[in-house]
Design an enzyme around this catalytic site. Structure first.
Site, short mmCIF file in Angstrom:
data_model
loop_
_atom_site.label_atom_id
_atom_site.label_comp_id
_atom_site.label_asym_id
_atom_site.label_seq_id
_atom_site.Cartn_x
_atom_site.Cartn_y
_atom_site.Cartn_z
CG ASP A 82 -2.55 4.03 -1.65
OD1 ASP A 82 -3.26 3.94 -2.66
OD2 ASP A 82 -2.49 3.16 -0.77
CE LYS A 99 -7.61 1.68 1.59
NZ LYS A 99 -7.55 1.10 2.92
CG ASP A 129 -6.00 0.94 -1.45
OD1 ASP A 129 -5.09 1.79 -1.31
OD2 ASP A 129 -6.07 -0.10 -0.75
NE ARG A 130 -4.17 4.09 2.83
CZ ARG A 130 -3.68 4.23 4.03
NH1 ARG A 130 -3.09 5.36 4.38
NH2 ARG A 130 -3.76 3.24 4.91
CB SER A 180 -0.97 -0.04 1.18
OG SER A 180 -1.89 1.01 1.08
CG HIS A 181 0.10 3.68 3.23
ND1 HIS A 181 -0.82 2.66 3.29
CD2 HIS A 181 0.52 3.89 4.49
CE1 HIS A 181 -0.94 2.27 4.55
NE2 HIS A 181 -0.14 3.00 5.29
CG ASP A 222 -2.63 -0.37 -2.78
OD1 ASP A 222 -2.47 0.73 -2.24
OD2 ASP A 222 -3.40 -1.23 -2.32
C1 G1P Z 1 -4.46 1.50 8.05
C2 G1P Z 1 -5.65 2.41 8.14
C3 G1P Z 1 -6.91 1.62 7.87
C4 G1P Z 1 -6.79 0.93 6.51
C5 G1P Z 1 -5.52 0.13 6.44
C6 G1P Z 1 -5.29 -0.43 5.05
O1 G1P Z 1 -4.58 0.45 8.99
O2 G1P Z 1 -5.73 3.06 9.38
O3 G1P Z 1 -8.01 2.48 7.91
O4 G1P Z 1 -7.88 0.10 6.28
O5 G1P Z 1 -4.40 0.93 6.76
O6 G1P Z 1 -5.13 0.58 4.10
P1 G1P Z 1 -3.90 0.48 10.43
O7 G1P Z 1 -2.42 0.68 10.19
O8 G1P Z 1 -4.48 1.65 11.14
O9 G1P Z 1 -4.26 -0.84 11.04
ZN ZN Z 2 -3.34 1.31 -0.41
#
Ligand code: G1P
Ligand code: ZN
Length: 541
Positions: free
Chosen positions: A275, A374, A279-280, A111-112, A277
């Site tokens: 981000d 998302k 999705d954000r 992800s990010h 991948d």
């Molecule tokens: C974080 C975000 C959460 C999201 C997840 C995946 O998770 O807070 O809302 O679903 O990334 O993108 P966390 O690190 O808080 O468990």
């Molecule tokens: Zn992501």
């Protein structure tokens, strides 16, 4: 076809969004293979099935895909649908799984989180509905990963993933597809593309920051080619294995370049970022930041402008730490609003059951029933469609929402990479003190309720306990504490702050200022400095 013997690992428990580790962990001999075989061992219907495979293009993406394909072929999969060059954004993968009626798919991403040899990597299995696997399945895969003794793999040369078309891999067909085409077609079905095209033709200007991550090619095709946004609309549009050395995380801290471009005279009308991948999303107007919680609420209130939602919304859902702005819109629309634990999988059952149409998280995640993830670019198009229909600026639209529903001022403080023992002790102490709070005062504020959030899924009845400590005050303010489930080193403490201003007209204080008292109270009440040794958060969003 070979069977390779291995020894099990005991650290392959998937977190909020799959198995996420440092690249160096994934590169240990047999680490990836053990996890993939554990998944294959626990999936039913693998023989003859279709599997989708793709990722965000970060370092190790290509190598991992080659391994997964050789293993899929050896495990009886009939067809693997792979994005060209191994690229698929998370929402595009979700769409492909659904469209191809696949058994599921492996999405490769952290992800990010930063990428590169010293960055992170991740794998997530999504099921036939296109959404993250259920906890029952991920727990079962994890259990298998701790006892596995070997895996099946073909012994073959890497295949060329840069050319579209079909390639035989033993008994399996690998189909290399354009990663953008099906996704772009889906967006054409959902939105009033003609109205958005007219908006751009009328001089509306935007900047989309792809952060050198996966959405570059998607945004170029959809925004620049199909919608006629001027060339140069997409910045940092070339996906790089290390995201150019940055955190591909669309927030005020990591997308500072975009934030600067949106400020001052002559700035474009609209800014957005996505981000690693895809999705954000982060949404900006000229000199105006839209908090993700407000974004969900504003989109819900204006969804009727979008062809896909002209029949009305069935319901909304938000993760527990997300602000209650969406609840207020749902109340006004006379539809339900569900409060779920953090993580997208909890929205999946509600979407599948047709209970909700829109959902979102404070962590820059917004989505709908079109896929089961998302979706960053979808959120951007949703905003564009609403702006095109309403003919208001971003700031005007959000202020209109504040006037009608009140302003829910929101902020999140992250303390990253703190010692696990300290973080656990902090949470334990908070939990131990919960019972005494309701009816008492905290920092001069009357506490209405205090609990450790638990959730019973209204569709499948599954229970999720200990999802975060929440303290709600009589005046509508709220403090939430939880530990991240996606970090890869130490613990990350997240503190979520929220205040309600029924009539914000004329006193539009900046969120950080408006939340300063609550932030101090939250830090003192939890003993953050005492437990973590940190005086200030690392990231405030
Ligand atoms: C974080 C975000 C959460 C999201 C997840 C995946 O998770 O807070 O809302 O679903 O990334 O993108 P966390 O690190 O808080 O468990
Ligand atoms: Zn992501």
């Amino acid at each position: 076809m070979g069977f390779q013997t291995t020894v099990p690992f005991d650290d392959q428990r998937p977190g909020t969004s799959g198995l996420r580790k440092a690249v160096s962990v994934f590169r240990q001999a047999n680490y990836l293979e053990n996890f993939i075989q554990s998944a294959f061992d626990r999936l039913t219907g693998l023989e003859g099935a279709t599997l989708v495979v793709g990722g965000d293009g970060r370092y190790y993406n290509s190598a991992a895909i080659q391994t997964i394909l050789q293993m899929a072929a050896a495990n009886g999969v009939s067809r693997a649908v792979v994005g060209r060059d191994g690229i698929l954004s998370t929402p595009a993968a979700s769409n492909l799984i659904r469209k191809r009626r696949a058994l599921g798919g492996f999405i490769l991403s952290a992800s990010h989180n930063p990428g590169g040899p010293d960055g992170d990597f991740g794998i997530k299995f999504n099921g036939a509905n296109g959404g993250p696997a259920s906890e029952v399945l991920t727990d079962s895969i994890y259990a298998r990963s701790r006892e596995i003794e070997g895996y099946r793999i073909r012994d073959g040369a890497d295949i060329n993933l840069s050319r579209l078309g079909e390639i035989g891999l033993g008994p399996m067909v690998v189909e290399v597809v354009d990663p953008v085409a099906d996704y772009a077609a889906l967006m054409d079905e959902i939105f009033d593309m003609a109205a958005i095209r007219a908006l751009f033709a009328g001089g509306f200007r935007m900047v989309f920051d792809a952060m050198h991550a996966v959405t570059g090619p998607y945004a170029r095709e959809i925004l620049e080619n199909r919608l006629g946004a001027g060339p140069g609309t997409v910045i940092n549009g070339i996906p790089l294995e290390d995201f150019g050395g940055h955190h591909p995380d669309p927030n005020l801290v990591h997308a500072a370049e975009l934030v600067a471009m949106l400020s001052g005279e002559g700035a474009p009308d609209f800014g957005a970022a996505s981000d690693g991948d895809g999705d954000r999303n982060m949404i900006l107007g000229r000199d105006f930041y839209v908090s993700p919680s407000d974004s969900l609420a504003v989109l819900a209130a204006n969804a009727h402008c979008v062809p896909h939602f002209t029949g009305g919304l069935k319901g909304l859902a938000r993760s527990m730490p997300t602000s209650q702005a969406a609840d207020r819109v749902a109340a006004a629309l006379g539809i339900p609003c569900y409060e779920t634990p953090t993580g997208w999988k909890f929205f999946g059952t509600l979407l599948d059951a047709g209970k909700i149409s829109l959902c979102g998280e404070e962590s820059f995640g917004t989505g709908s029933d079109h896929v089961r993830e998302k979706d960053g670019l979808w959120a951007v198009l949703m905003w564009l469609n609403v702006l095109a229909a309403r003919r208001l600026s971003v700031a005007e639209l959000v202020r209109e929402h504040w006037r009608t529903c009140g302003r829910t001022i929101y902020g999140r403080h992250d303390y990253e990479g703190v010692a696990t023992e300290g973080a656990n002790a902090l949470m334990a102490e908070l939990r131990a003190g919960l019972a005494a709070l309701p009816g008492s005062g905290l920092g001069g504020r009357a506490v209405a309720t205090a609990d450790d959030f638990s959730y019973t899924d209204p569709v499948d009845g599954s229970r999720s306990e200990r999802q975060g400590v929440r303290i709600s005050f009589a005046d509508g303010a709220r403090i939430v504490y939880r530990l991240s489930g996606t970090g890869t080193s130490g613990a990350t403490l997240r503190v979520y702050l929220e205040r309600y201003q029924p009539d914000p007209a004329g006193h539009e204080t900046a969120a950080t200022e408006a939340l300063a008292d609550l932030a101090t109270l939250a830090a003192e009440h939890a003993g953050i400095a005492r437990h973590t040794g940190r005086a200030t958060p690392d990231v405030v969003t």
